[in-house]
Design a protein around this motif. Structure first.
Motif, PDB file in Angstrom:
ATOM      1  N   LEU A  26       0.786  -1.048  -0.029  1.00 51.83           N
ATOM      2  CA  LEU A  26       0.003   0.126   0.043  1.00 51.83           C
ATOM      3  C   LEU A  26       0.778   1.233  -0.083  1.00 51.83           C
ATOM      4  CD1 LEU A  26      -2.837   1.365   0.070  1.00 51.83           C
ATOM      5  CD2 LEU A  26      -2.756   1.057   2.669  1.00 51.83           C
ATOM      6  N   VAL A  27       1.907   1.088   0.843  1.00 50.90           N
ATOM      7  CA  VAL A  27       2.690   2.455   0.872  1.00 50.90           C
ATOM      8  C   VAL A  27       3.336   2.941  -0.604  1.00 50.90           C
ATOM      9  CG1 VAL A  27       4.888   1.228   1.337  1.00 50.90           C
ATOM     10  CG2 VAL A  27       4.637   3.705   2.241  1.00 50.90           C
ATOM     11  N   HIS A  28       3.635   1.967  -1.392  1.00 52.12           N
ATOM     12  CA  HIS A  28       4.258   2.029  -2.803  1.00 52.12           C
ATOM     13  C   HIS A  28       3.215   2.682  -3.673  1.00 52.12           C
ATOM     14  CE1 HIS A  28       8.147   0.452  -1.872  1.00 52.12           C
ATOM     15  NE2 HIS A  28       7.647  -0.424  -1.454  1.00 52.12           N
ATOM     16  N   ALA A  29       1.906   1.985  -3.574  1.00 54.60           N
ATOM     17  CA  ALA A  29       0.796   2.540  -4.322  1.00 54.60           C
ATOM     18  C   ALA A  29       0.421   3.958  -3.781  1.00 54.60           C
ATOM     19  CB  ALA A  29      -0.345   1.667  -3.902  1.00 54.60           C
ATOM     20  N   ILE A  30       0.685   4.195  -2.637  1.00 54.87           N
ATOM     21  CA  ILE A  30       0.279   5.761  -2.139  1.00 54.87           C
ATOM     22  C   ILE A  30       1.514   6.569  -2.899  1.00 54.87           C
ATOM     23  CG2 ILE A  30       0.523   7.247  -0.181  1.00 54.87           C
ATOM     24  CD1 ILE A  30      -1.029   4.917   1.370  1.00 54.87           C
ATOM     25  N   GLY A  49       6.966   3.220  11.838  1.00 56.49           N
ATOM     26  CA  GLY A  49       5.766   4.099  11.957  1.00 56.49           C
ATOM     27  C   GLY A  49       5.827   5.297  10.922  1.00 56.49           C
ATOM     28  N   ALA A  50       6.472   5.307  10.258  1.00 50.64           N
ATOM     29  CA  ALA A  50       6.775   6.596   9.267  1.00 50.64           C
ATOM     30  C   ALA A  50       5.832   6.523   7.905  1.00 50.64           C
ATOM     31  CB  ALA A  50       8.025   6.727   8.584  1.00 50.64           C
ATOM     32  N   CYS A  51       5.302   5.169   7.973  1.00 45.52           N
ATOM     33  CA  CYS A  51       4.432   5.133   6.551  1.00 45.52           C
ATOM     34  C   CYS A  51       2.719   4.859   7.253  1.00 45.52           C
ATOM     35  CB  CYS A  51       4.798   3.602   6.060  1.00 45.52           C
ATOM     36  SG  CYS A  51       4.498   2.318   7.227  1.00 45.52           S
ATOM     37  N   THR A  52       2.636   5.258   8.371  1.00 47.74           N
ATOM     38  CA  THR A  52       1.207   5.334   8.893  1.00 47.74           C
ATOM     39  C   THR A  52       0.300   5.992   8.325  1.00 47.74           C
ATOM     40  OG1 THR A  52       2.340   4.680  11.098  1.00 47.74           O
ATOM     41  CG2 THR A  52      -0.040   5.494  11.038  1.00 47.74           C
ATOM     42  N   VAL A  53      -0.764   5.485   7.761  1.00 52.15           N
ATOM     43  CA  VAL A  53      -2.011   6.209   7.188  1.00 52.15           C
ATOM     44  C   VAL A  53      -3.088   5.577   7.946  1.00 52.15           C
ATOM     45  CG1 VAL A  53      -0.718   6.268   5.077  1.00 52.15           C
ATOM     46  CG2 VAL A  53      -2.039   4.383   5.383  1.00 52.15           C
ATOM     47  N   LEU A  54      -4.296   6.106   7.824  1.00 56.36           N
ATOM     48  CA  LEU A  54      -5.689   5.610   8.147  1.00 56.36           C
ATOM     49  C   LEU A  54      -6.353   4.902   7.368  1.00 56.36           C
ATOM     50  CD1 LEU A  54      -6.752   8.553  10.546  1.00 56.36           C
ATOM     51  CD2 LEU A  54      -5.238   6.880  11.023  1.00 56.36           C
ATOM     52  N   VAL A  55      -6.809   3.979   7.500  1.00 62.90           N
ATOM     53  CA  VAL A  55      -7.401   2.951   6.517  1.00 62.90           C
ATOM     54  C   VAL A  55      -8.912   2.642   7.482  1.00 62.90           C
ATOM     55  CG1 VAL A  55      -7.896   0.953   5.285  1.00 62.90           C
ATOM     56  CG2 VAL A  55      -5.599   1.971   5.402  1.00 62.90           C
ATOM     57  N   ASP A  56     -10.098   3.136   6.706  1.00 69.69           N
ATOM     58  CA  ASP A  56     -11.104   3.314   7.368  1.00 69.69           C
ATOM     59  C   ASP A  56     -11.099   3.544   8.792  1.00 69.69           C
ATOM     60  OD1 ASP A  56     -12.549   2.265   5.179  1.00 69.69           O
ATOM     61  OD2 ASP A  56     -12.118   0.245   5.736  1.00 69.69           O
ATOM     62  N   GLY A  57     -10.464   4.566   9.064  1.00 67.12           N
ATOM     63  CA  GLY A  57     -10.410   5.230  10.391  1.00 67.12           C
ATOM     64  C   GLY A  57      -9.218   4.750  11.635  1.00 67.12           C
ATOM     65  N   SER A  73     -11.977   0.544   0.604  1.00 70.94           N
ATOM     66  CA  SER A  73     -11.529   1.282   1.818  1.00 70.94           C
ATOM     67  C   SER A  73     -11.433   2.939   1.598  1.00 70.94           C
ATOM     68  CB  SER A  73     -10.582   0.889   2.504  1.00 70.94           C
ATOM     69  OG  SER A  73     -10.893  -0.567   2.782  1.00 70.94           O
ATOM     70  N   GLU A  74     -11.471   3.533   2.805  1.00 71.76           N
ATOM     71  CA  GLU A  74     -11.249   4.902   2.972  1.00 71.76           C
ATOM     72  C   GLU A  74      -9.812   5.038   3.280  1.00 71.76           C
ATOM     73  OE1 GLU A  74     -13.949   7.308   4.690  1.00 71.76           O
ATOM     74  OE2 GLU A  74     -15.666   6.803   3.517  1.00 71.76           O
ATOM     75  N   VAL A  75      -9.057   5.942   2.675  1.00 69.49           N
ATOM     76  CA  VAL A  75      -7.605   6.089   3.043  1.00 69.49           C
ATOM     77  C   VAL A  75      -7.287   7.435   3.260  1.00 69.49           C
ATOM     78  CG1 VAL A  75      -5.108   5.511   2.367  1.00 69.49           C
ATOM     79  CG2 VAL A  75      -6.806   3.682   1.809  1.00 69.49           C
ATOM     80  N   GLN A  76      -6.808   7.665   4.531  1.00 71.10           N
ATOM     81  CA  GLN A  76      -6.434   9.283   4.773  1.00 71.10           C
ATOM     82  C   GLN A  76      -4.850   9.088   4.886  1.00 71.10           C
ATOM     83  OE1 GLN A  76      -8.312  11.046   7.883  1.00 71.10           O
ATOM     84  NE2 GLN A  76      -7.221  13.057   7.434  1.00 71.10           N
ATOM     85  N   THR A  77      -4.433  10.033   4.208  1.00 71.38           N
ATOM     86  CA  THR A  77      -2.710  10.315   4.347  1.00 71.38           C
ATOM     87  C   THR A  77      -2.721  11.831   4.876  1.00 71.38           C
ATOM     88  OG1 THR A  77      -2.578  11.528   2.103  1.00 71.38           O
ATOM     89  CG2 THR A  77      -2.693   9.090   2.239  1.00 71.38           C
ATOM     90  N   VAL A  78      -1.248  11.959   5.041  1.00 72.46           N
ATOM     91  CA  VAL A  78      -1.282  13.633   5.844  1.00 72.46           C
ATOM     92  C   VAL A  78      -1.469  14.467   5.015  1.00 72.46           C
ATOM     93  CG1 VAL A  78       1.397  13.547   4.838  1.00 72.46           C
ATOM     94  CG2 VAL A  78       0.635  14.951   6.988  1.00 72.46           C
ATOM     95  N   GLU A  79      -1.639  14.311   3.400  1.00 75.62           N
ATOM     96  CA  GLU A  79      -1.913  15.348   2.531  1.00 75.62           C
ATOM     97  C   GLU A  79      -3.537  15.914   2.831  1.00 75.62           C
ATOM     98  OE1 GLU A  79       1.768  13.180   0.555  1.00 75.62           O
ATOM     99  OE2 GLU A  79      -0.102  12.793   1.756  1.00 75.62           O
ATOM    100  N   PRO A 111       4.628  12.569   9.444  1.00 79.27           N
ATOM    101  CA  PRO A 111       3.274  12.470   8.785  1.00 79.27           C
ATOM    102  C   PRO A 111       2.695  11.179   9.597  1.00 79.27           C
ATOM    103  CG  PRO A 111       4.822  12.767   7.196  1.00 79.27           C
ATOM    104  CD  PRO A 111       5.559  12.937   8.637  1.00 79.27           C
ATOM    105  N   GLY A 112       3.612  10.155   9.650  1.00 81.91           N
ATOM    106  CA  GLY A 112       3.046   8.886  10.797  1.00 81.91           C
ATOM    107  C   GLY A 112       2.642   9.411  12.249  1.00 81.91           C
ATOM    108  N   MET A 113       3.392  10.215  12.829  1.00 75.41           N
ATOM    109  CA  MET A 113       2.846  10.870  14.131  1.00 75.41           C
ATOM    110  C   MET A 113       1.527  11.615  13.926  1.00 75.41           C
ATOM    111  SD  MET A 113       4.883  10.154  16.681  1.00 75.41           S
ATOM    112  CE  MET A 113       6.491   9.787  17.008  1.00 75.41           C
ATOM    113  N   LEU A 114       1.152  12.424  12.999  1.00 80.57           N
ATOM    114  CA  LEU A 114       0.098  13.134  12.765  1.00 80.57           C
ATOM    115  C   LEU A 114      -0.955  12.151  12.457  1.00 80.57           C
ATOM    116  CD1 LEU A 114       1.234  15.928  10.429  1.00 80.57           C
ATOM    117  CD2 LEU A 114       0.271  16.283  12.599  1.00 80.57           C
ATOM    118  N   MET A 115      -0.735  11.016  11.757  1.00 89.48           N
ATOM    119  CA  MET A 115      -1.936  10.230  11.464  1.00 89.48           C
ATOM    120  C   MET A 115      -2.280   9.387  12.762  1.00 89.48           C
ATOM    121  SD  MET A 115      -2.192  11.321   8.586  1.00 89.48           S
ATOM    122  CE  MET A 115      -3.635  10.531   8.314  1.00 89.48           C
ATOM    123  N   SER A 116      -1.185   8.972  13.481  1.00 94.54           N
ATOM    124  CA  SER A 116      -1.693   8.180  14.584  1.00 94.54           C
ATOM    125  C   SER A 116      -2.328   8.983  15.702  1.00 94.54           C
ATOM    126  CB  SER A 116      -0.428   7.691  15.397  1.00 94.54           C
ATOM    127  OG  SER A 116       0.364   6.668  14.683  1.00 94.54           O
TER     128      SER A 116
END
Length: 210
Positions: A26-30, A49-57, A73-79, A111-116
């Motif tokens: 998933l990280v490479h797709a993103i 954890g640098a690659c952390t994103v939210l998948v369905d929250g 799924s719904e994916v949320q990234t730092v952007e 970015p990972g910290m923000l998503m966590s």
């Protein structure tokens, strides 16, 4: 012959259809297919954890998940942070907190910290210090010593408590994106700063590894 599969993701409020190999992470797709390079690659083993994103929250380490697993799924990234209602067209309170409380230095883990942090505040709007430390325990930072990161999330918690737009958990719809008619600035550094450098602020990007 390459075996590719079509998947559909809702990424930061926008439906995206991709053709990916079943083995693609998933990280490479993103990063490669969606060009959202704010999601960083650190260890490739799920430790940093640098690659952390939210998948369905839910916060997940995208280097440990295949892209096909996120199909539908719904994916949320730092952007997508500054597109949320709580950002009110500017920085999201979490981004603002990291700025005000000096919760970042090199910015690679940010970015990972923000998503966590967002996942925590969506679930527990008023966390105590122990809950914050538990929530970010899967995210490594080699710069700050974590104390200012904890303060940054506490700052965001206080700000969100005063923000009516945050009452829905920060969900964003297509109609809510860029409702001021202008796309948000992008500093292209992928550090989660919210594009402040693109708005005329100064930022030292030397050593960025996006």
């Amino acid at each position: 012959m390459t075996d590719e599969r079509e998947i559909t993701l809702t990424v930061n409020g926008t439906d995206r259809t991709l053709e990916v190999e079943p083995r693609k992470l998933l990280v490479h797709a993103i990063r490669e297919d969606l060009d959202l390079t704010g999601t960083h690659i650190g260890c490739d083993t799920g430790n940093c954890g640098a690659c952390t994103v939210l998948v369905d929250g839910e916060p997940i380490k995208s280097c440990l998940s295949f892209a096909v697993q996120a199909d539908g799924s719904e994916v949320q990234t730092v952007e997508g942070m500054e597109e949320l209602p709580a950002a009110e067209g500017d920085l999201h309170p979490l981004q603002e907190g990291f700025r005000e409380e000096h919760g970042l230095q090199c910015g690679y883990c940010t970015p990972g910290m923000l998503m966590s942090g967002k996942a925590l505040l969506d679930e527990t709007p008023d966390p105590d210090e122990a809950e914050i430390r538990e929530a970010i325990s899967g995210n490594l930072c080699r710069c700050t010593g974590y104390q200012n990161i904890v303060k940054s999330i506490e700052y965001a918690s206080d700000e969100l408590a005063e923000t009516p737009a945050a009452a829905d958990g920060g969900a964003v719809t297509t109609d809510q994106r860029f409702d001021d008619g202008d796309a948000p600035a992008d500093c292209e550094a992928g550090c989660g700063c919210g594009g402040t450098a693109g708005r005329g602020g100064e930022r030292d990007t030397e050593g960025d590894n996006t």
